[in-house]
Scaffold this active site. Sequence first.
Site, mmCIF file in Angstrom:
data_model
loop_
_atom_site.group_PDB
_atom_site.id
_atom_site.type_symbol
_atom_site.label_atom_id
_atom_site.label_comp_id
_atom_site.label_asym_id
_atom_site.label_seq_id
_atom_site.Cartn_x
_atom_site.Cartn_y
_atom_site.Cartn_z
ATOM 1 N N HIS A 150 -4.457 -3.866 -3.442
ATOM 2 C CA HIS A 150 -3.663 -2.797 -4.027
ATOM 3 C C HIS A 150 -3.378 -1.661 -3.044
ATOM 4 O O HIS A 150 -3.088 -0.539 -3.449
ATOM 5 C CB HIS A 150 -4.316 -2.249 -5.300
ATOM 6 C CG HIS A 150 -3.341 -1.590 -6.239
ATOM 7 N ND1 HIS A 150 -2.079 -2.064 -6.466
ATOM 8 C CD2 HIS A 150 -3.456 -0.475 -7.019
ATOM 9 C CE1 HIS A 150 -1.460 -1.276 -7.324
ATOM 10 N NE2 HIS A 150 -2.272 -0.302 -7.672
ATOM 11 N N HIS A 259 -8.380 3.099 -6.481
ATOM 12 C CA HIS A 259 -7.010 2.881 -6.015
ATOM 13 C C HIS A 259 -6.937 3.095 -4.498
ATOM 14 O O HIS A 259 -7.350 4.150 -4.012
ATOM 15 C CB HIS A 259 -6.072 3.902 -6.672
ATOM 16 C CG HIS A 259 -5.173 3.334 -7.702
ATOM 17 N ND1 HIS A 259 -5.575 3.095 -8.988
ATOM 18 C CD2 HIS A 259 -3.876 2.950 -7.631
ATOM 19 C CE1 HIS A 259 -4.556 2.590 -9.672
ATOM 20 N NE2 HIS A 259 -3.515 2.485 -8.872
ATOM 21 N N SER A 310 -8.766 7.213 -9.128
ATOM 22 C CA SER A 310 -8.155 7.781 -7.921
ATOM 23 C C SER A 310 -9.204 7.969 -6.827
ATOM 24 O O SER A 310 -10.354 8.283 -7.116
ATOM 25 C CB SER A 310 -7.536 9.136 -8.270
ATOM 26 O OG SER A 310 -7.155 9.815 -7.098
ATOM 27 N N GLU A 496 -3.680 -4.047 -13.579
ATOM 28 C CA GLU A 496 -4.619 -2.969 -13.322
ATOM 29 C C GLU A 496 -5.291 -2.549 -14.621
ATOM 30 O O GLU A 496 -4.720 -1.814 -15.411
ATOM 31 C CB GLU A 496 -3.880 -1.772 -12.721
ATOM 32 C CG GLU A 496 -2.985 -2.165 -11.551
ATOM 33 C CD GLU A 496 -2.250 -0.984 -10.943
ATOM 34 O OE1 GLU A 496 -2.882 0.054 -10.718
ATOM 35 O OE2 GLU A 496 -1.045 -1.101 -10.708
ATOM 36 N N TYR A 536 -0.231 -2.221 -16.054
ATOM 37 C CA TYR A 536 -1.551 -1.728 -16.469
ATOM 38 C C TYR A 536 -2.074 -2.384 -17.743
ATOM 39 O O TYR A 536 -1.309 -2.944 -18.534
ATOM 40 C CB TYR A 536 -1.485 -0.207 -16.662
ATOM 41 C CG TYR A 536 -1.482 0.518 -15.336
ATOM 42 C CD1 TYR A 536 -2.621 1.174 -14.875
ATOM 43 C CD2 TYR A 536 -0.355 0.517 -14.521
ATOM 44 C CE1 TYR A 536 -2.632 1.818 -13.645
ATOM 45 C CE2 TYR A 536 -0.366 1.155 -13.286
ATOM 46 C CZ TYR A 536 -1.507 1.809 -12.858
ATOM 47 O OH TYR A 536 -1.511 2.425 -11.635
ATOM 48 N N ASP A 670 -2.341 -3.185 17.977
ATOM 49 C CA ASP A 670 -1.826 -2.461 16.803
ATOM 50 C C ASP A 670 -2.655 -2.743 15.551
ATOM 51 O O ASP A 670 -2.432 -2.148 14.499
ATOM 52 C CB ASP A 670 -0.334 -2.751 16.570
ATOM 53 C CG ASP A 670 -0.038 -4.208 16.258
ATOM 54 O OD1 ASP A 670 -0.960 -4.971 15.926
ATOM 55 O OD2 ASP A 670 1.152 -4.596 16.350
ATOM 56 N N SER A 672 -5.737 -2.062 15.575
ATOM 57 C CA SER A 672 -6.850 -1.111 15.717
ATOM 58 C C SER A 672 -6.618 0.160 14.916
ATOM 59 O O SER A 672 -5.485 0.652 14.833
ATOM 60 C CB SER A 672 -7.035 -0.729 17.194
ATOM 61 O OG SER A 672 -7.244 -1.871 17.979
ATOM 62 N N THR A 675 -5.129 3.160 17.107
ATOM 63 C CA THR A 675 -3.732 3.244 17.536
ATOM 64 C C THR A 675 -2.828 3.465 16.331
ATOM 65 O O THR A 675 -3.111 2.993 15.231
ATOM 66 C CB THR A 675 -3.273 1.942 18.213
ATOM 67 O OG1 THR A 675 -3.441 0.865 17.299
ATOM 68 C CG2 THR A 675 -4.059 1.671 19.478
#
Length: 745
Positions: A150, A259, A310, A496, A536, A670, A672, A675
């Site tokens: 998600h 989330h 949240s 969800e 949901y 990229d 990582s 970066t």
Amino acid sequence: MGEKGVCCGWGCRELVLLGLLLGMTTAVVALSVVMLTEDAAETTPDPVTTPPPTVPPHSFRIGVGRADVTGPVGDVPLMGYASLDQTAGGIHFRLFSRAFIVDDGASRVVFVSADIGMVSQRLRLEVLNALKEKYGDQYNQANVVLSGTHTHSGLAGYFQYTLFMITSKGYIKSSIEPIVNGIVKSIEMAHTSMRPGRIFMSKGEVEESNLNRSPQSYMNNPEEERQKYKSNTDKEMVVLKFTDINGDGMGMLSWFAVHPVSMNYTNRMVSGDNLGYASYLFEQERNLNALPGEGSFVAAFASSNLGDVSPNTRGPYCVNTFEKCDYLNSSCPIGGTKMCVGFGPGDNMFESTRIIGDHIYRKGKELYGNAGQELNGSVHGAHQWVNMTDVTVQINSTHTATTCKPALGHSFAAGTTDGGGDLNFTQGAVEGDPFWDGIRDALLGAPSNETQDCHEPKPILFNTGEMNWPLPWHPAIVDVQLITIGSLAIVATPGEATTMAGRRLREVVKQELQSKGGFSKAEVVIAGLCNIYTHYITTYEEYQVQRYEAASTIYGPHTLSAYLQHFGGLARAIAEGKEAEVPQGPEPPFFSDKQLFSLLPNNPVDKKPASTNFGDVLEQVYPVYKVGEVASVTFVAGNPRNSGNMTDNTFVTVERFHNSTRTWTLVHTDASWETRFHWLKGSGGLSNTTVEWHIPTAAQTGIYRIRHFGHYKQRKGITGSTILPYNGTSDEFKVTKTYWSRATG
Ligand SMILES: *[C@@H]1O[C@H](CO)[C@@H](O)[C@H](O)[C@H]1NC(C)=O
Ligand SMILES: *[C@@H]1O[C@H](CO)[C@@H](O)[C@H](O)[C@H]1NC(C)=O
Ligand SMILES: *[C@@H]1O[C@H](CO)[C@@H](O)[C@H](O)[C@H]1NC(C)=O
Ligand SMILES: *[C@@H]1O[C@H](CO)[C@@H](O)[C@H](O)[C@H]1NC(C)=O
Ligand SMILES: *[C@@H]1O[C@H](CO)[C@@H](O)[C@H](O)[C@H]1NC(C)=O
Ligand SMILES: *[C@@H]1O[C@H](CO)[C@@H](O)[C@H](O)[C@H]1NC(C)=O
Ligand SMILES: *[C@@H]1O[C@H](CO)[C@@H](O)[C@H](O)[C@H]1NC(C)=O
Ligand SMILES: *[C@@H]1O[C@H](CO)[C@@H](O)[C@H](O)[C@H]1NC(C)=O
Ligand SMILES: *[C@@H]1O[C@H](CO)[C@@H](O)[C@H](O)[C@H]1NC(C)=O
Ligand SMILES: *[C@@H]1O[C@H](CO)[C@@H](O)[C@H](O)[C@H]1NC(C)=O
Ligand SMILES: *[C@@H]1O[C@H](CO)[C@@H](O)[C@H](O)[C@H]1NC(C)=O
């Protein structure tokens, strides 16, 4: 359309009428239908013969695998906030699919957690088709669970129902292919790595990492039910430790409800968000000296009942006036819903992602370390397709009720405090608004009385269940699935579930399993965002409050009751050893590629500023950096969409010079965390790439350089084009531990 998106979980601001509806009548008529080759259907499967099990008693055969699912990181909308303007522009860190296979000698089950917004029905069907071609019936509807973490910073474009296609700019072949291939590859890797092994379980609480974003809905649940729990979110993390027969770690798989929206809707870089970062940390620690995405140890932090949960732990407040938002409707006195935003725990979204990801990783590591409860016995899988539009549920001893054709309520358009809508919708609306209802009726037609009554008290904004043009706007046929590994049951929820909805599901499944002798002590986890996306699942009581989650409970007030019935039924079937007898149910549609549409235009040829070449440096690095600083370089770039298949490849390297051998060695890619690859799209085909290296304090001192690899599109002949590779390299620079007075230039 404005700059920001909407919501989390899935919201919609653009989606809301204006863009959407105006867009609908015109855009869809003019939709560029993607012509795609028909599937090479029904070739005779090539069943792989499993070697006869040489499994010692009380052990399983297990396999783990990981593969890249990042996709084309330019122009494609990100999936989650439903903002058509939040298009991909580079990579924060790469996305992976992580697969786990467990075989008890007679049957096997597969659990996949992928760093994507959610699994769509289309994605699942394409993955299952690909598995069938390779393995025949060994991997099938019943024994393969696909779950999305998600993250709201993965790519969109892999859906077949109209609503999701609109917010994705269509069905985008270049976006779904890498996801299908990556998931299948991770399963293949798990398949080939299978060997005798053991699985241990452990549980513990993750502190300070989640909060309920709709507490007023939660409070509407019965008091005696709430009193059974000490918090309005689940704090518990469940961890599985996979080892080979010698006790060497192979992988870990965990579930925690939060989330992944630490990265907010202003982010353009593809990112695994908090759960992806927890996996990253765990795998980096276990796979010593491996680059991110490499190494044999696989660590998945999968999603759970995160519907109302949240990660923004400082909670919401009005960003313009610093007041508290209104408790009931999450609105601000000035600016309304949009100004009420949840923040924290960090001072910016990268810090918040890092902190929450780190909490989750640390708890996972601790639980992995002390996992002692061994899972043993057998594995089972049960699956069913359910027509969710007319499930009859028993609500009490005398009355029944039914689920509804799908519809989204007004509060859907309000979004959440993790990303609010632009228009004047607020959460908690139980009455329609004549203004918006008028627009809806004029453009889409009014919902039938039957559907309106069925969804009471939800005022319907999008009557998706009665909209079938050019294809159905929402699914009717939904996957319900349950797998067990020893005493552990994994509930594959098709969306969800809120905290309390998840608890009720766990309870019912546990009771059903334990009612028969086979499972005297069942443990149940909720796996989120599995198999098909249906928004949901709230409780009946939460539904009455009609905040965002309830407005997005698309099959009406009895949605959860219907799932309790069906998941309970699957649990009973497994407990009785009758899972093979579960009726398959009505098959979902698999629309041909010709019926799907793409609204994403081809990218034009790439342009470069006069007297430069692709890969030339526009803004150079400084000669010296102290650890902890950020090295940054900007290159003339092409659109990353040109790069086609960058799977297992990189747009970016950070390299360190070895004086003794006069060679450069790779330090970061990229994939990582350190970066950041920002692709900035200008006008008329001009664009550039800024690569940042956030130099860790533990970095070795020495001489470094940053490189960028890409492809540009060039005109060829009168109408044709060709794609060519380019690369660019920064000046060399020095990294020191002490230098700090770089001044300003
Ligand atoms: C939100 O609720 C408050 C009262 O609780 C009310 O004053 C305000 O008008 C409401 N805002 C909107 C946009 O409905
Ligand atoms: C999103 O994050 C950025 C960077 O951390 C921050 O500046 C911005 O205020 C955030 N916006 C919202 C709406 O959360
Ligand atoms: C399974 O594990 C439990 C506890 O971990 C143990 O009591 C039981 O004997 C084991 N059963 C088998 C068949 O190994
Ligand atoms: C689902 O059920 C509804 C109501 O019975 C029916 O009209 C519809 O055709 C069914 N859908 C499918 C795809 O079977
Ligand atoms: C069952 O539910 C219906 C509808 O909510 C209600 O009218 C009825 O009184 C209930 N009956 C019992 C026995 O609780
Ligand atoms: C939303 O805006 C429209 C148009 O300005 C207005 O007619 C309507 O009353 C507003 N609704 C609310 C709830 O403020
Ligand atoms: C829907 O209900 C309204 C009032 O409740 C009624 O006026 C209208 O005729 C009904 N529409 C249909 C199509 O039955
Ligand atoms: C993309 O590249 C990877 C790694 O080189 C390879 O395994 C994969 O088959 C390629 N996929 C396609 C569609 O070409
Ligand atoms: C690098 O190596 C060269 C010889 O190859 C030597 O002259 C030079 O001093 C070395 N530089 C450093 C910084 O060690
Ligand atoms: C990179 O592109 C952006 C978008 O067009 C532009 O605003 C910016 O000035 C460019 N940067 C450089 C160094 O040219
Ligand atoms: C970088 O580009 C140059 C010039 O086109 C080319 O010769 C070289 O092979 C490229 N290097 C890599 C690693 O792709």
